[in-house]
Design a protein around this motif. Structure first.
Motif, short mmCIF file in Angstrom:
data_model
loop_
_atom_site.label_atom_id
_atom_site.label_comp_id
_atom_site.label_asym_id
_atom_site.label_seq_id
_atom_site.Cartn_x
_atom_site.Cartn_y
_atom_site.Cartn_z
N TYR A 34 53.79 10.10 4.41
CA TYR A 34 52.59 10.99 3.72
C TYR A 34 51.58 11.04 4.67
O TYR A 34 51.19 10.10 5.43
CB TYR A 34 52.45 10.57 2.65
CG TYR A 34 53.37 10.76 1.31
CD1 TYR A 34 53.79 11.86 0.91
CD2 TYR A 34 54.15 9.58 0.98
CE1 TYR A 34 54.60 12.19 -0.17
CE2 TYR A 34 55.26 9.89 0.14
CZ TYR A 34 55.33 11.18 -0.51
OH TYR A 34 56.41 11.12 -1.45
N ARG A 38 46.81 8.08 -1.85
CA ARG A 38 46.27 8.68 -3.01
C ARG A 38 45.51 7.42 -3.68
O ARG A 38 45.96 6.44 -3.83
CB ARG A 38 47.40 8.99 -4.14
CG ARG A 38 47.05 9.74 -5.15
CD ARG A 38 46.63 11.34 -4.84
NE ARG A 38 45.97 12.01 -6.17
CZ ARG A 38 46.92 12.79 -6.51
NH1 ARG A 38 48.10 13.10 -6.22
NH2 ARG A 38 46.36 13.57 -7.50
N ARG A 41 40.68 8.06 -9.58
CA ARG A 41 39.71 8.70 -9.50
C ARG A 41 38.22 7.88 -10.09
O ARG A 41 37.11 8.38 -9.95
CB ARG A 41 39.61 9.82 -10.07
CG ARG A 41 40.57 10.85 -9.43
CD ARG A 41 40.92 12.17 -9.96
NE ARG A 41 42.14 12.89 -9.40
CZ ARG A 41 42.60 14.01 -9.76
NH1 ARG A 41 42.34 14.54 -11.02
NH2 ARG A 41 43.41 14.67 -9.16
N ILE A 108 55.41 10.82 -13.14
CA ILE A 108 54.15 9.92 -12.30
C ILE A 108 54.58 9.26 -10.90
O ILE A 108 53.73 8.84 -10.48
CB ILE A 108 53.32 9.17 -13.32
CG1 ILE A 108 54.33 7.91 -13.52
CG2 ILE A 108 52.75 9.76 -14.32
CD1 ILE A 108 53.65 6.87 -14.56
N ARG A 111 52.69 10.54 -7.70
CA ARG A 111 51.53 9.72 -7.53
C ARG A 111 51.62 8.46 -7.13
O ARG A 111 50.81 7.60 -6.27
CB ARG A 111 50.60 9.76 -8.78
CG ARG A 111 50.19 11.15 -9.09
CD ARG A 111 49.41 11.58 -10.43
NE ARG A 111 48.32 10.36 -10.61
CZ ARG A 111 46.99 10.46 -10.11
NH1 ARG A 111 46.78 11.87 -9.51
NH2 ARG A 111 46.22 9.90 -10.41
N GLN A 112 52.54 7.46 -7.88
CA GLN A 112 52.67 6.25 -7.49
C GLN A 112 53.06 5.81 -5.94
O GLN A 112 52.76 4.99 -5.63
CB GLN A 112 53.69 5.63 -8.60
CG GLN A 112 53.29 5.52 -9.79
CD GLN A 112 54.30 4.87 -10.95
OE1 GLN A 112 55.57 5.17 -10.58
NE2 GLN A 112 53.97 4.08 -12.02
N ARG A 114 52.53 7.82 -3.47
CA ARG A 114 51.42 8.25 -2.59
C ARG A 114 50.14 7.15 -2.60
O ARG A 114 49.58 7.20 -1.81
CB ARG A 114 50.96 9.61 -2.91
CG ARG A 114 52.00 10.60 -2.53
CD ARG A 114 51.44 12.05 -2.38
NE ARG A 114 50.41 12.12 -1.27
CZ ARG A 114 49.84 13.13 -0.92
NH1 ARG A 114 49.89 14.36 -1.69
NH2 ARG A 114 48.75 13.07 -0.09
N SER A 115 50.40 6.25 -3.50
CA SER A 115 49.31 5.27 -3.82
C SER A 115 49.73 4.05 -2.93
O SER A 115 48.98 2.99 -2.67
CB SER A 115 49.15 4.98 -5.10
OG SER A 115 50.19 4.08 -5.69
N ILE A 131 48.19 3.18 -9.55
CA ILE A 131 47.07 4.19 -9.94
C ILE A 131 46.53 3.70 -11.19
O ILE A 131 45.42 3.50 -11.25
CB ILE A 131 47.54 5.48 -10.02
CG1 ILE A 131 48.19 6.16 -8.68
CG2 ILE A 131 46.41 6.45 -10.70
CD1 ILE A 131 47.03 6.46 -7.80
#
Length: 202
Positions: A34, A38, A41, A108, A111-112, A114-115, A131
């Protein structure tokens, strides 16, 4: 390869490699990954350290989705067999709960994945993931005793592997999943070289 928003200037690899070797390792580590890590927030999040963050292969998400899809199908089949063949209506309750949790986990997963990232600093490797439940750990090069590459049948099919660092303290052990085979091998060789030089004081 990702830089921290507050510190866009990349941090070079440890000074055990020259510029050409450093660039070659960077290119190998970032192939097929990637382009941006990520972050959570919320104001209470673990902020990214300065420097360059390397990420894992995009294929890791596919492998995880297939694996979760397999368990989802198995849960549906088991629930239907208990319900229709053995006339056990109670199977609906745990079956539906398991299906909902599995589907939510799959939702999810992007998102996980990419973190997940790692950074090669001068004296240690920093690994971060998560996240909702965040984890960030720094492993000093001199404490690394073993760097192990493992991969299952599905991992081999997609050309990825996971790298595990074993240290004297079990709590500081780190597993980086979803690396390409080339990145895993390059990172293993680099880390063992740096770790050996740290231990010998060179």
């Amino acid at each position: 390869m990702t830089t921290s928003p507050d510190h866009p200037s990349p941090t070079p690899l440890p000074p055990t490699t020259d510029a050409a070797e450093s660039g070659a390792i960077d290119a190998t580590l970032d192939a097929g990954t990637y382009d941006r890590i990520r972050e959570p927030r919320g104001a209470g999040r673990l902020a990214l350290e300065q420097g360059v963050w390397h990420q894992i292969s995009r294929k890791y998400l596919i492998v995880q989705l297939i694996s979760n899809g397999f368990w989802l199908a198995a849960a549906v089949v088991a629930m239907l067999v208990l319900l229709l063949v053995f006339d056990q209506p109670w199977a609906l309750i745990p079956g539906i709960i398991l299906i909902v949790l599995t589907v939510a986990g799959m939702a999810i997963l992007p998102r996980q994945v990419r973190s997940i990232g790692y950074q090669l600093r001068e004296d240690d490797l920093v690994f971060r993931r998560g996240i909702l439940w965040q984890r960030m750990v720094a492993v000093p090069y001199g404490r690394m005793q073993l760097v192990d590459i493992t991969h299952g049948p599905m991992d081999r099919g997609f050309g990825i592997a996971q790298l595990k660092f074993v240290t004297a303290a079990a709590a500081t052990g780190v597993v980086i999943p979803g690396l390409t085979q080339q990145a895993a091998e390059a990172l293993r060789d680099h880390l063992m070289s740096v770790a050996e030089s740290r231990r010998t004081g060179l």
